[in-house]
Design an enzyme around this catalytic site. Sequence first.
Site, mmCIF file in Angstrom:
data_model
loop_
_atom_site.group_PDB
_atom_site.id
_atom_site.type_symbol
_atom_site.label_atom_id
_atom_site.label_comp_id
_atom_site.label_asym_id
_atom_site.label_seq_id
_atom_site.Cartn_x
_atom_site.Cartn_y
_atom_site.Cartn_z
ATOM 1 N N GLN A 141 0.900 -1.135 0.025
ATOM 2 C CA GLN A 141 -0.087 0.033 -0.136
ATOM 3 C C GLN A 141 0.716 1.363 0.020
ATOM 4 O O GLN A 141 0.381 2.405 -0.491
ATOM 5 C CB GLN A 141 -0.778 0.215 1.163
ATOM 6 C CG GLN A 141 -0.199 0.270 2.683
ATOM 7 C CD GLN A 141 -1.142 0.089 3.548
ATOM 8 O OE1 GLN A 141 -1.499 -1.169 4.044
ATOM 9 N NE2 GLN A 141 -1.670 1.159 4.005
ATOM 10 N N CYS A 147 -5.380 0.364 3.159
ATOM 11 C CA CYS A 147 -5.354 -0.968 3.855
ATOM 12 C C CYS A 147 -6.827 -1.218 3.440
ATOM 13 O O CYS A 147 -7.010 -2.458 2.887
ATOM 14 C CB CYS A 147 -5.211 -1.121 5.219
ATOM 15 S SG CYS A 147 -6.357 0.079 6.231
ATOM 16 N N HIS A 283 -6.781 -1.049 11.349
ATOM 17 C CA HIS A 283 -6.275 -1.648 10.090
ATOM 18 C C HIS A 283 -7.046 -2.876 9.423
ATOM 19 O O HIS A 283 -7.726 -3.641 10.195
ATOM 20 C CB HIS A 283 -4.666 -2.138 10.478
ATOM 21 C CG HIS A 283 -4.126 -2.660 9.256
ATOM 22 N ND1 HIS A 283 -3.712 -1.722 8.104
ATOM 23 C CD2 HIS A 283 -3.197 -3.812 9.154
ATOM 24 C CE1 HIS A 283 -2.889 -2.356 7.461
ATOM 25 N NE2 HIS A 283 -2.894 -3.741 7.880
ATOM 26 N N ASN A 303 -1.549 -9.568 4.322
ATOM 27 C CA ASN A 303 -1.394 -7.994 4.745
ATOM 28 C C ASN A 303 -0.943 -7.300 3.365
ATOM 29 O O ASN A 303 -0.656 -8.043 2.392
ATOM 30 C CB ASN A 303 -0.338 -7.810 6.000
ATOM 31 C CG ASN A 303 -0.484 -6.238 6.480
ATOM 32 O OD1 ASN A 303 -1.391 -5.554 6.063
ATOM 33 N ND2 ASN A 303 0.448 -6.129 7.491
#
Length: 339
Positions: A141, A147, A283, A303
Amino acid sequence: MGLPRERTLILSLVVLGMCLCQITSRTPSDTHISQKHDLWMARYGRVYKNNAEKEMRSNIFKNNVEFVESFNSFGDRSYKLAINHFADRTKDELKAYATGHKDPVDLKSHVETSFKYESVSEVPDSMDWREKGAVTEVKNQGTCGSCWAFSTIAAVEGITQLTTGKLMSLSEQQLIDCNRNDATGGCKGGNKENSFAYIVKNGINNETGYPYHAADETCISANEASRVANITGYEIVPANNETLLLNAVSQQPVSVSIDANADEFKYYSSGVFTGPCGTNLTHDVTLVGYGTYDGIKYWLVKNSWSKDWGIDGYMMMQRDVKAVEGLCGITKQASFPTA
Ligand SMILES: *[C@@H]1O[C@H](CO)[C@@H](O)[C@H](O)[C@H]1NC(C)=O
Ligand SMILES: *[C@@H]1O[C@H](CO)[C@@H](O)[C@H](O)[C@H]1NC(C)=O
Ligand SMILES: *[C@@H]1O[C@H](CO)[C@@H](O)[C@H](O)[C@H]1NC(C)=O
Ligand SMILES: *[C@@H]1O[C@H](CO)[C@@H](O)[C@H](O)[C@H]1NC(C)=O
């Protein structure tokens, strides 16, 4: 008069003095850190404007190295930390990485159906959607609070592969540029469920058709030809129930929100993460499986902090904990697209 011999002597004393001075002001540990920092800079291609910046960054780097080494020196932890690409950044600079989550806004007007995984006939002991070809490469990102877009897109990539057999990397940038409203503000943070709703209405382009720039840009209006994938709706996993979340992840990748503010989270490198963390959501990530490692049940987390973070971009987060919110609030706002 300046006899050459005197000059040499004076010069030698000056040089000796400089050496002594260096030796007394630089401890062996400073030298070790400075070498480590140079190697780290080379590895991540980091260049600084001037010596002042280098010194400032070097201090941050040193603190982080000490934090990681001190954590790892306790033998009883179920996970390890490592220095990664975040190591010379201030807490403020890292804010964008772990605070892009926003709560959903006005979901009633969107297409949302009931929860279809209330009971699942067979939930296997472990699942890894990567092995089923439903997960794209780990993305990055960058310094944009996006996110939420990565979490949404990874779940859509998953259901698209499961229903069409085709794994396609889809566009986060389109969500950032085109889905700006009360709930989502591009790089300033956004929401997964509102993003699913956008894709229900507009479809989504692929990564090459609408590439990622880690910045708020103007929406390139999507024409029919660039609707590379569609979803028909999305569902919310009833909150605070790990059993129901497990049901859902056994069937497809699921978007979740967590508290990822701790430094231990930022420098995680292997093993099963067990906290520290609270349950205030900051997140968004995607659950792409689950299993048991060294006797600890875990969620497999994809992630969006590049492959340099965690286990090639992934984390194992403890599953089946006492608190109904799950570790780091993982059961509080889970959802998934339908097709
Ligand atoms: C991506 O979508 C475009 C249309 O926007 C299409 O022309 C292209 O073939 C697609 N690329 C991949 C890798 O799927
Ligand atoms: C997505 O939906 C649009 C509008 O209904 C349609 O034109 C397009 O063909 C669909 N794309 C895919 C890949 O299903
Ligand atoms: C989770 O949901 C299941 C199925 O609805 C229910 O039987 C169970 O009691 C719930 N667990 C908790 C902790 O609420
Ligand atoms: C978490 O959120 C609650 C409610 O908004 C707030 O009172 C609390 O201070 C927050 N905790 C942290 C650690 O931010």
